[in-house]
Design a protein around this motif. Structure first.
Motif, PDB file in Angstrom:
ATOM      1  N   THR A  24       0.827  -1.205   0.000  1.00 61.41           N
ATOM      2  CA  THR A  24       0.000   0.000   0.000  1.00 61.41           C
ATOM      3  C   THR A  24       0.861   1.255   0.000  1.00 61.41           C
ATOM      4  N   MET A  37       3.501   0.380   2.908  1.00 60.11           N
ATOM      5  CA  MET A  37       3.325  -0.732   3.843  1.00 60.11           C
ATOM      6  C   MET A  37       3.142  -2.050   3.099  1.00 60.11           C
ATOM      7  N   VAL A  39       1.166  -5.594   3.530  1.00 57.75           N
ATOM      8  CA  VAL A  39       0.021  -6.163   4.247  1.00 57.75           C
ATOM      9  C   VAL A  39       0.060  -7.672   4.003  1.00 57.75           C
ATOM     10  N   TYR A  40      -0.008  -8.445   5.078  1.00 53.36           N
ATOM     11  CA  TYR A  40       0.143  -9.886   4.959  1.00 53.36           C
ATOM     12  C   TYR A  40      -0.716 -10.601   5.993  1.00 53.36           C
ATOM     13  N   THR A  47      -4.531 -10.534   9.998  1.00 56.61           N
ATOM     14  CA  THR A  47      -3.919  -9.592   9.059  1.00 56.61           C
ATOM     15  C   THR A  47      -2.928  -8.701   9.792  1.00 56.61           C
ATOM     16  N   SER A  49       0.447  -5.643   9.158  1.00 60.80           N
ATOM     17  CA  SER A  49       1.104  -4.720   8.228  1.00 60.80           C
ATOM     18  C   SER A  49       2.336  -4.155   8.908  1.00 60.80           C
TER      19      SER A  49
END
Length: 90
Positions: A24, A37, A39-40, A47, A49
């Protein structure tokens, strides 16, 4: 390291697997206000980040897992995470 969304990464210290789902703010003009960022998600479908630079320092691309399967880590159990780790560790 160039990050690839929808690929599996391994945390260098813990050895756990994560699916990178998005990057992002990479095109934001103001990176102070809108920090890029990663995000995973983890195998418990939580979730997370963190800044992209920090993700690059703490995670590594998992080529064996990415070549063997296109399975999403969403819905994997902790047991499945351990089994994948054992199967693909050198």
């Amino acid at each position: 390291m160039i990050l690839k969304p929808n690929c599996v990464y391994r945390h260098k210290r813990h050895g756990t697997f994560y699916l990178l789902i998005a990057l992002t703010n990479a095109n934001a003009e103001d990176h102070i206000k809108f920090q890029p960022m990663a995000v995973y998600v983890d195998v418990q479908n939580r979730t997370w980040s963190r800044p992209i630079a920090e993700f690059q320092e703490n995670f590594e691309f998992e080529p064996k897992l990415n070549l063997q399967t296109n399975l999403s880590l969403r819905g994997f159990s902790a047991k499945a995470n351990r089994e994948f780790k054992e199967q693909y560790d050198d």
